[in-house]
Design a protein around this motif. Sequence first.
Motif, mmCIF file in Angstrom:
data_model
loop_
_atom_site.group_PDB
_atom_site.id
_atom_site.type_symbol
_atom_site.label_atom_id
_atom_site.label_comp_id
_atom_site.label_asym_id
_atom_site.label_seq_id
_atom_site.Cartn_x
_atom_site.Cartn_y
_atom_site.Cartn_z
ATOM 1 N N LEU A 181 -13.824 11.030 -37.716
ATOM 2 C CA LEU A 181 -13.587 12.081 -38.729
ATOM 3 C C LEU A 181 -14.372 13.263 -37.992
ATOM 4 C CD1 LEU A 181 -12.169 12.883 -41.354
ATOM 5 C CD2 LEU A 181 -14.404 12.484 -42.415
ATOM 6 N N PHE A 182 -13.608 14.624 -38.095
ATOM 7 C CA PHE A 182 -14.211 15.784 -37.610
ATOM 8 C C PHE A 182 -13.534 16.989 -38.488
ATOM 9 C CE2 PHE A 182 -10.655 15.710 -34.745
ATOM 10 C CZ PHE A 182 -10.573 16.779 -34.569
ATOM 11 N N GLY A 183 -14.085 18.101 -38.185
ATOM 12 C CA GLY A 183 -13.434 19.305 -38.797
ATOM 13 C C GLY A 183 -14.089 19.222 -40.550
ATOM 14 N N SER A 184 -13.260 19.928 -41.280
ATOM 15 C CA SER A 184 -13.793 20.202 -42.728
ATOM 16 C C SER A 184 -14.051 18.904 -43.642
ATOM 17 C CB SER A 184 -12.832 20.975 -43.292
ATOM 18 O OG SER A 184 -11.393 20.380 -43.605
ATOM 19 N N ARG A 185 -13.490 18.009 -43.282
ATOM 20 C CA ARG A 185 -13.561 16.663 -44.191
ATOM 21 C C ARG A 185 -14.657 15.995 -43.922
ATOM 22 N NH1 ARG A 185 -9.832 14.270 -47.354
ATOM 23 N NH2 ARG A 185 -8.274 15.538 -48.039
ATOM 24 N N ALA A 186 -15.699 16.223 -42.647
ATOM 25 C CA ALA A 186 -16.751 15.886 -42.400
ATOM 26 C C ALA A 186 -17.928 16.529 -42.708
ATOM 27 C CB ALA A 186 -16.847 15.814 -40.502
ATOM 28 N N ASP A 187 -17.759 17.697 -43.333
ATOM 29 C CA ASP A 187 -18.660 18.494 -43.880
ATOM 30 C C ASP A 187 -18.606 18.298 -45.479
ATOM 31 O OD1 ASP A 187 -20.278 20.482 -44.727
ATOM 32 O OD2 ASP A 187 -19.706 22.021 -43.178
ATOM 33 N N ASP A 188 -19.634 17.873 -45.993
ATOM 34 C CA ASP A 188 -19.705 17.860 -47.656
ATOM 35 C C ASP A 188 -19.800 19.156 -48.325
ATOM 36 O OD1 ASP A 188 -19.774 15.068 -47.482
ATOM 37 O OD2 ASP A 188 -21.999 14.888 -47.428
ATOM 38 N N ALA A 189 -20.249 20.136 -47.491
ATOM 39 C CA ALA A 189 -20.335 21.692 -48.230
ATOM 40 C C ALA A 189 -19.107 22.168 -48.190
ATOM 41 C CB ALA A 189 -21.457 22.326 -47.307
ATOM 42 N N ARG A 190 -18.020 21.803 -47.723
ATOM 43 C CA ARG A 190 -16.757 22.510 -47.454
ATOM 44 C C ARG A 190 -15.890 21.655 -48.586
ATOM 45 N NH1 ARG A 190 -15.268 23.631 -41.543
ATOM 46 N NH2 ARG A 190 -13.547 24.896 -42.339
ATOM 47 N N ARG A 191 -14.790 22.480 -48.933
ATOM 48 C CA ARG A 191 -13.598 21.963 -49.936
ATOM 49 C C ARG A 191 -12.363 21.939 -49.068
ATOM 50 N NH1 ARG A 191 -15.111 24.132 -55.645
ATOM 51 N NH2 ARG A 191 -14.082 22.209 -55.989
ATOM 52 N N GLY A 192 -11.466 21.171 -49.635
ATOM 53 C CA GLY A 192 -10.223 21.016 -49.201
ATOM 54 C C GLY A 192 -9.906 20.515 -47.834
ATOM 55 N N GLY A 193 -8.810 21.052 -47.190
ATOM 56 C CA GLY A 193 -8.674 20.683 -45.648
ATOM 57 C C GLY A 193 -7.913 19.295 -45.464
ATOM 58 N N ASP A 194 -7.459 19.333 -44.344
ATOM 59 C CA ASP A 194 -6.785 18.143 -43.803
ATOM 60 C C ASP A 194 -7.630 17.246 -43.184
ATOM 61 O OD1 ASP A 194 -7.212 19.469 -41.553
ATOM 62 O OD2 ASP A 194 -5.109 19.643 -40.885
ATOM 63 N N ILE A 195 -7.070 16.000 -43.140
ATOM 64 C CA ILE A 195 -8.057 15.043 -42.289
ATOM 65 C C ILE A 195 -7.559 15.006 -40.810
ATOM 66 C CG2 ILE A 195 -8.375 12.472 -42.256
ATOM 67 C CD1 ILE A 195 -7.235 12.186 -45.044
ATOM 68 N N ASP A 196 -8.910 15.550 -40.190
ATOM 69 C CA ASP A 196 -8.778 15.630 -38.729
ATOM 70 C C ASP A 196 -9.693 14.352 -38.060
ATOM 71 O OD1 ASP A 196 -7.715 18.396 -38.504
ATOM 72 O OD2 ASP A 196 -9.611 18.895 -39.457
ATOM 73 N N LEU A 197 -8.410 13.703 -37.309
ATOM 74 C CA LEU A 197 -9.278 12.342 -36.617
ATOM 75 C C LEU A 197 -8.814 12.755 -35.044
ATOM 76 C CD1 LEU A 197 -7.205 10.032 -38.720
ATOM 77 C CD2 LEU A 197 -9.659 10.526 -39.177
ATOM 78 N N HIS A 198 -10.201 11.951 -34.654
ATOM 79 C CA HIS A 198 -10.083 11.846 -33.050
ATOM 80 C C HIS A 198 -10.210 10.544 -32.708
ATOM 81 C CE1 HIS A 198 -12.098 12.011 -29.100
ATOM 82 N NE2 HIS A 198 -11.451 13.052 -28.894
ATOM 83 N N VAL A 199 -9.269 10.030 -31.727
ATOM 84 C CA VAL A 199 -9.103 8.381 -31.645
ATOM 85 C C VAL A 199 -9.305 8.373 -30.173
ATOM 86 C CG1 VAL A 199 -7.623 6.497 -31.514
ATOM 87 C CG2 VAL A 199 -7.505 8.266 -33.427
ATOM 88 N N GLU A 200 -10.111 7.841 -29.558
ATOM 89 C CA GLU A 200 -10.441 7.385 -28.213
ATOM 90 C C GLU A 200 -9.590 5.927 -27.908
ATOM 91 O OE1 GLU A 200 -14.253 7.796 -26.255
ATOM 92 O OE2 GLU A 200 -14.653 9.297 -27.637
ATOM 93 N N VAL A 201 -8.697 5.925 -26.757
ATOM 94 C CA VAL A 201 -8.051 4.621 -26.719
ATOM 95 C C VAL A 201 -8.175 4.413 -25.437
ATOM 96 C CG1 VAL A 201 -6.505 5.355 -28.678
ATOM 97 C CG2 VAL A 201 -5.902 5.998 -26.476
ATOM 98 N N SER A 202 -7.707 3.055 -24.996
ATOM 99 C CA SER A 202 -7.493 2.598 -23.520
ATOM 100 C C SER A 202 -6.509 3.616 -22.946
ATOM 101 C CB SER A 202 -7.334 1.149 -23.469
ATOM 102 O OG SER A 202 -6.282 0.860 -24.157
ATOM 103 N N PRO A 203 -6.798 3.478 -21.687
ATOM 104 C CA PRO A 203 -5.653 4.255 -20.763
ATOM 105 C C PRO A 203 -4.163 3.993 -20.967
ATOM 106 C CG PRO A 203 -7.794 3.701 -19.545
ATOM 107 C CD PRO A 203 -7.819 3.069 -20.833
ATOM 108 N N ASP A 204 -4.022 2.597 -21.254
ATOM 109 C CA ASP A 204 -2.519 2.121 -21.390
ATOM 110 C C ASP A 204 -1.774 2.296 -22.352
ATOM 111 O OD1 ASP A 204 -4.212 0.247 -22.474
ATOM 112 O OD2 ASP A 204 -3.266 -1.426 -21.819
ATOM 113 N N VAL A 205 -2.401 2.968 -23.496
ATOM 114 C CA VAL A 205 -1.950 2.995 -24.847
ATOM 115 C C VAL A 205 -0.776 4.502 -24.629
ATOM 116 C CG1 VAL A 205 -2.330 4.168 -26.999
ATOM 117 C CG2 VAL A 205 -3.725 2.157 -26.098
#
Length: 98
Positions: A27-51
């Motif tokens: 989880l990154f972006g605004s939702r990773a920061d307790d001091a911020r409000r609102g915002g969408d859910i930003d996810l970074h997903v690391e996957v194997s090369p064949d996906v």
Amino acid sequence: MRLTPEEIVAIKAAVAFAFGSDALVRLFGSRADDARRGGDIDLHVEVSPDVDAWKAKGHFEDNLFARLEPQRVDVIVHKRGTPARGIDLIARRDGIAL
């Protein structure tokens, strides 16, 4: 981190379902920061090369929204072994592994 325990469980399960059990999600972006409000859910997903990232993203969202109320979720996919983009570096630096 501004996610409920239920949201975390749902995200992790949907990532494993769509991208594979070896996928790592942060989880990154605004939702990773307790001091911020609102915002969408930003996810970074690391996957194997064949996906197939395009197909897996659709499966991820379908699975996630079957578990949670639909909301704004941005998913960035990085295949292991490929050069990191700027967004990948930011997510790794600032993100919180779920």
